[in-house]
Write a protein that holds these residues in place. Structure first.
Motif, PDB file in Angstrom:
ATOM      1  N   LEU A 150       0.848  -1.196   0.000  1.00  0.00           N
ATOM      2  CA  LEU A 150       0.000   0.000   0.000  1.00  0.00           C
ATOM      3  C   LEU A 150       0.877   1.236   0.000  1.00  0.00           C
ATOM      4  N   LEU A 151       0.614   2.123  -0.964  1.00  0.00           N
ATOM      5  CA  LEU A 151       1.426   3.326  -1.118  1.00  0.00           C
ATOM      6  C   LEU A 151       0.522   4.543  -1.280  1.00  0.00           C
ATOM      7  N   PRO A 152       0.935   5.697  -0.730  1.00  0.00           N
ATOM      8  CA  PRO A 152       0.208   6.939  -1.046  1.00  0.00           C
ATOM      9  C   PRO A 152       0.538   7.369  -2.465  1.00  0.00           C
ATOM     10  N   MET A 153      -0.341   8.149  -3.064  1.00  0.00           N
ATOM     11  CA  MET A 153      -0.103   8.644  -4.415  1.00  0.00           C
ATOM     12  C   MET A 153       0.454  10.049  -4.377  1.00  0.00           C
ATOM     13  N   GLY A 154       1.613  10.225  -5.023  1.00  0.00           N
ATOM     14  CA  GLY A 154       2.211  11.558  -5.110  1.00  0.00           C
ATOM     15  C   GLY A 154       2.515  12.133  -3.745  1.00  0.00           C
TER      16      GLY A 154
ATOM     17  N   GLY B 262     -19.961  15.701   3.559  1.00  0.00           N
ATOM     18  CA  GLY B 262     -19.769  16.346   2.259  1.00  0.00           C
ATOM     19  C   GLY B 262     -18.521  17.199   2.176  1.00  0.00           C
ATOM     20  N   GLU B 263     -17.774  17.341   3.271  1.00  0.00           N
ATOM     21  CA  GLU B 263     -16.590  18.201   3.302  1.00  0.00           C
ATOM     22  C   GLU B 263     -15.296  17.411   3.495  1.00  0.00           C
ATOM     23  N   GLN B 264     -15.360  16.091   3.347  1.00  0.00           N
ATOM     24  CA  GLN B 264     -14.197  15.258   3.609  1.00  0.00           C
ATOM     25  C   GLN B 264     -13.116  15.447   2.549  1.00  0.00           C
ATOM     26  N   ASP B 265     -11.856  15.353   2.987  1.00  0.00           N
ATOM     27  CA  ASP B 265     -10.739  15.391   2.053  1.00  0.00           C
ATOM     28  C   ASP B 265     -10.715  14.106   1.216  1.00  0.00           C
ATOM     29  N   THR B 266     -10.219  14.217  -0.015  1.00  0.00           N
ATOM     30  CA  THR B 266     -10.092  13.050  -0.881  1.00  0.00           C
ATOM     31  C   THR B 266      -8.843  12.260  -0.485  1.00  0.00           C
ATOM     32  N   VAL B 267      -8.997  10.950  -0.366  1.00  0.00           N
ATOM     33  CA  VAL B 267      -7.892  10.059  -0.004  1.00  0.00           C
ATOM     34  C   VAL B 267      -7.379   9.386  -1.278  1.00  0.00           C
ATOM     35  N   TRP B 268      -6.065   9.499  -1.510  1.00  0.00           N
ATOM     36  CA  TRP B 268      -5.440   8.936  -2.717  1.00  0.00           C
ATOM     37  C   TRP B 268      -4.548   7.767  -2.307  1.00  0.00           C
ATOM     38  N   LEU B 269      -4.773   6.606  -2.951  1.00  0.00           N
ATOM     39  CA  LEU B 269      -4.021   5.410  -2.579  1.00  0.00           C
ATOM     40  C   LEU B 269      -3.582   4.649  -3.821  1.00  0.00           C
ATOM     41  N   GLN B 270      -2.472   3.934  -3.671  1.00  0.00           N
ATOM     42  CA  GLN B 270      -2.010   3.024  -4.706  1.00  0.00           C
ATOM     43  C   GLN B 270      -1.751   1.670  -4.051  1.00  0.00           C
ATOM     44  N   LEU B 271      -2.324   0.629  -4.624  1.00  0.00           N
ATOM     45  CA  LEU B 271      -2.245  -0.710  -4.048  1.00  0.00           C
ATOM     46  C   LEU B 271      -1.688  -1.657  -5.110  1.00  0.00           C
ATOM     47  N   ARG B 272      -0.597  -2.336  -4.760  1.00  0.00           N
ATOM     48  CA  ARG B 272       0.029  -3.264  -5.699  1.00  0.00           C
ATOM     49  C   ARG B 272       0.060  -4.654  -5.086  1.00  0.00           C
ATOM     50  N   HIS B 273      -0.093  -5.630  -5.960  1.00  0.00           N
ATOM     51  CA  HIS B 273       0.032  -7.018  -5.491  1.00  0.00           C
ATOM     52  C   HIS B 273       0.997  -7.768  -6.394  1.00  0.00           C
ATOM     53  N   GLN B 274       2.012  -8.359  -5.775  1.00  0.00           N
ATOM     54  CA  GLN B 274       2.943  -9.237  -6.473  1.00  0.00           C
ATOM     55  C   GLN B 274       2.720 -10.663  -5.978  1.00  0.00           C
ATOM     56  N   PRO B 275       2.753 -11.646  -6.864  1.00  0.00           N
ATOM     57  CA  PRO B 275       2.498 -13.028  -6.452  1.00  0.00           C
ATOM     58  C   PRO B 275       3.495 -13.505  -5.408  1.00  0.00           C
ATOM     59  N   ARG B 276       2.998 -14.377  -4.522  1.00  0.00           N
ATOM     60  CA  ARG B 276       3.838 -14.965  -3.480  1.00  0.00           C
ATOM     61  C   ARG B 276       4.088 -16.442  -3.722  1.00  0.00           C
ATOM     62  N   ALA B 277       3.213 -17.107  -4.473  1.00  0.00           N
ATOM     63  CA  ALA B 277       3.328 -18.543  -4.696  1.00  0.00           C
ATOM     64  C   ALA B 277       2.802 -18.869  -6.080  1.00  0.00           C
ATOM     65  N   GLN B 278       3.134 -20.076  -6.543  1.00  0.00           N
ATOM     66  CA  GLN B 278       2.676 -20.476  -7.867  1.00  0.00           C
ATOM     67  C   GLN B 278       1.162 -20.645  -7.914  1.00  0.00           C
ATOM     68  N   ALA B 279       0.565 -20.994  -6.796  1.00  0.00           N
ATOM     69  CA  ALA B 279      -0.897 -21.056  -6.697  1.00  0.00           C
ATOM     70  C   ALA B 279      -1.304 -20.328  -5.432  1.00  0.00           C
ATOM     71  N   GLU B 280      -2.158 -19.318  -5.551  1.00  0.00           N
ATOM     72  CA  GLU B 280      -2.504 -18.505  -4.393  1.00  0.00           C
ATOM     73  C   GLU B 280      -3.918 -17.969  -4.521  1.00  0.00           C
ATOM     74  N   ALA B 281      -4.454 -17.538  -3.374  1.00  0.00           N
ATOM     75  CA  ALA B 281      -5.812 -16.994  -3.329  1.00  0.00           C
ATOM     76  C   ALA B 281      -5.830 -15.788  -2.392  1.00  0.00           C
ATOM     77  N   PRO B 282      -5.293 -14.650  -2.830  1.00  0.00           N
ATOM     78  CA  PRO B 282      -5.269 -13.455  -1.976  1.00  0.00           C
ATOM     79  C   PRO B 282      -6.660 -12.854  -1.818  1.00  0.00           C
ATOM     80  N   LEU B 283      -6.806 -12.041  -0.771  1.00  0.00           N
ATOM     81  CA  LEU B 283      -8.088 -11.417  -0.453  1.00  0.00           C
ATOM     82  C   LEU B 283      -7.862  -9.950  -0.113  1.00  0.00           C
ATOM     83  N   LEU B 284      -8.773  -9.096  -0.598  1.00  0.00           N
ATOM     84  CA  LEU B 284      -8.776  -7.678  -0.253  1.00  0.00           C
ATOM     85  C   LEU B 284     -10.186  -7.289   0.179  1.00  0.00           C
ATOM     86  N   VAL B 285     -10.287  -6.646   1.323  1.00  0.00           N
ATOM     87  CA  VAL B 285     -11.559  -6.115   1.810  1.00  0.00           C
ATOM     88  C   VAL B 285     -11.378  -4.614   2.011  1.00  0.00           C
TER      89      VAL B 285
END
Length: 416
Positions: A61-65, A129-152
């Motif tokens: 997980l990375l912030p953008m800019g 209605g006055e909230q700041d905009t949140v900017w995010l960058q999310l990257r996923h690199q494989p960890r195994a030859q067969a995998e089942a990652p989850l994001l919530v």
């Protein structure tokens, strides 16, 4: 027995009793997935990738800019630990509610070893209605030859979030062909807004299934712009449930099949008044590629003034690719607006002619036209100022330009 082992046994029992995806399953009739053992992570294929410790495997997980990411709560969880597994799957629908793609959910529950839960919260002291905009960058690199990652991902009431989520197979990190069964659950509270740019670029031998579930409360807005390339098998499936009045969802799929395979499903369920769904897909294919774009929208009874638009397009760049475009509407209410359509063909000859008249060679002219069409599809999805900035920052990386150039260098003999 620990909870992880219990879930594995339950999944295996269900899959043995009911089988893998049936031969006549309508969603997978045109591009059936590989057999069940491929998605189970057998010992022979479950070796770790040759990834160095600092290669960033798993979720990053990375912030953008320069934009600070306030109010982001992130939890990386180990699905083999009973307490963390309970937290990881808390509040998620059981696998049996996956509809005609339920086997992917059961297989995922059995193989899942790690996941990430994100919550984007509002700034204290500010109205929704006055909230700041949140900017995010999310990257996923494989960890195994067969995998089942989850994001919530949960976005709180009135919060605006801009997210780039990327899945790319870097041969320098892992040289194996990969099998990945990814599930993403997105939940938007009342008035929340999420602009979501997803990039999925498997390797030539990869087999991937990405299943995204999104639920929208009243007045929530969700826009997903998907850019996906072909692989040995590549499924992109998104199920969007508009549960609250005034909810709006937009989805754009740019499918760069190349000479391989890609299967794109978008299912929208409008369950409340004044809900809006817009779906657009552009499939580009060459050689003997197989590309499927399947859009299904259901308007429930009582959904006054619901609005639906589906637009599916396919372009054969070279050879004789097989493309299937399937718009479908199920309308159970009278007071609605609904439009759908599908077109396929070659690049417009007049556009190529005018580009060549301006001194461009054929390859450059084709690349210029394809780039313009691709950008237009994504821009129609990410339409507000923040979405335009999100898309511009990604386009400036040159990823799309390079992907189109690779597309145009694909040469495969036509098959009679």
């Amino acid at each position: 027995m620990d909870s992880a082992r219990a879930d594995i046994l339950a999944a295996e029992s269900h899959l043995q009793a009911h089988g893998w995806i049936g031969r006549h399953n309508e969603s997978f009739r045109h591009l059936p997935p590989p057999d069940l053992p491929t998605w189970q992570g057998q010992p022979a294929t479950d070796a770790a990738c040759d990834a160095p410790p600092l290669a960033g495997t798993g979720w990053t997980l990375l912030p953008m800019g320069q934009t600070p990411a306030h109010g982001v709560d992130a939890r990386w969880l180990d699905a083999l630990d009973p307490a963390q597994r309970a937290e990881l799957f808390a509040g998620l629908p059981p696998p049996g509610e996956g509809g005609d793609a339920a086997p992917f959910a059961w297989a995922h529950r059995a193989l899942c070893r790690q996941g990430l839960r994100l919550r984007v919260q509002g700034t204290p002291g500010k109205a929704p209605g006055e909230q700041d905009t949140v900017w995010l960058q999310l990257r996923h690199q494989p960890r195994a030859q067969a995998e089942a990652p989850l994001l919530v991902l949960d976005v709180d009431e009135g919060v605006r979030c801009m997210l780039i989520e990327s899945h790319e197979h870097d041969p320098a990190v892992c040289a194996h062909g990969l099998t990945q069964n990814l599930h993403v659950h997105i939940r938007l509270a009342r008035g929340a807004r999420l602009q979501h740019l997803r990039v999925a670029a498997p390797g030539p031998q990869d087999r991937r299934a990405h299943v995204v579930h999104a639920t929208l409360a009243a007045d929530a807005h969700y826009a997903q712009a998907l850019v996906a390339t072909g692989g040995s098998y590549h499924l992109q499936r998104c199920v969007v449930q508009l549960q609250g009045a005034g909810a709006e969802a937009r989805h754009a799929g740019l499918l760069l099949a190349g000479a391989q395979a890609i299967d794109h499903h978008i299912f929208s369920r409008l369950d409340a008044p004044r809900t809006t769904s817009q779906v657009e897909a552009l499939a580009l294919a060459s050689g003997s590629a197989r590309a499927v774009a399947n859009a299904y929208t259901r308007i429930a009874a009582g959904s006054d003034d619901a609005s639906v638009r589906q637009r599916l397009s396919g372009i054969a760049l070279d050879g004789q690719p097989r493309m299937v475009l399937r718009p479908h509407l199920e309308i159970l209410h009278d007071q609605v607006q609904a439009v759908h359509g599908a077109t396929w063909g070659a690049l417009p000859a007049d556009a190529l002619f005018y580009a060549r008249q301006r001194g461009l060679d054929e390859t450059t002219a084709r690349a210029l036209i394809i780039d313009g069409m691709a950008r237009a599809v994504l821009e129609r999805c990410l339409i507000d100022a923040d979405g335009t900035r999100l898309l511009t920052e990604w386009l400036d990386s040159g990823w799309l330009h390079q992907a189109i150039a690779r597309h145009l260098t694909l040469k495969e003999p036509a098959h009679g």
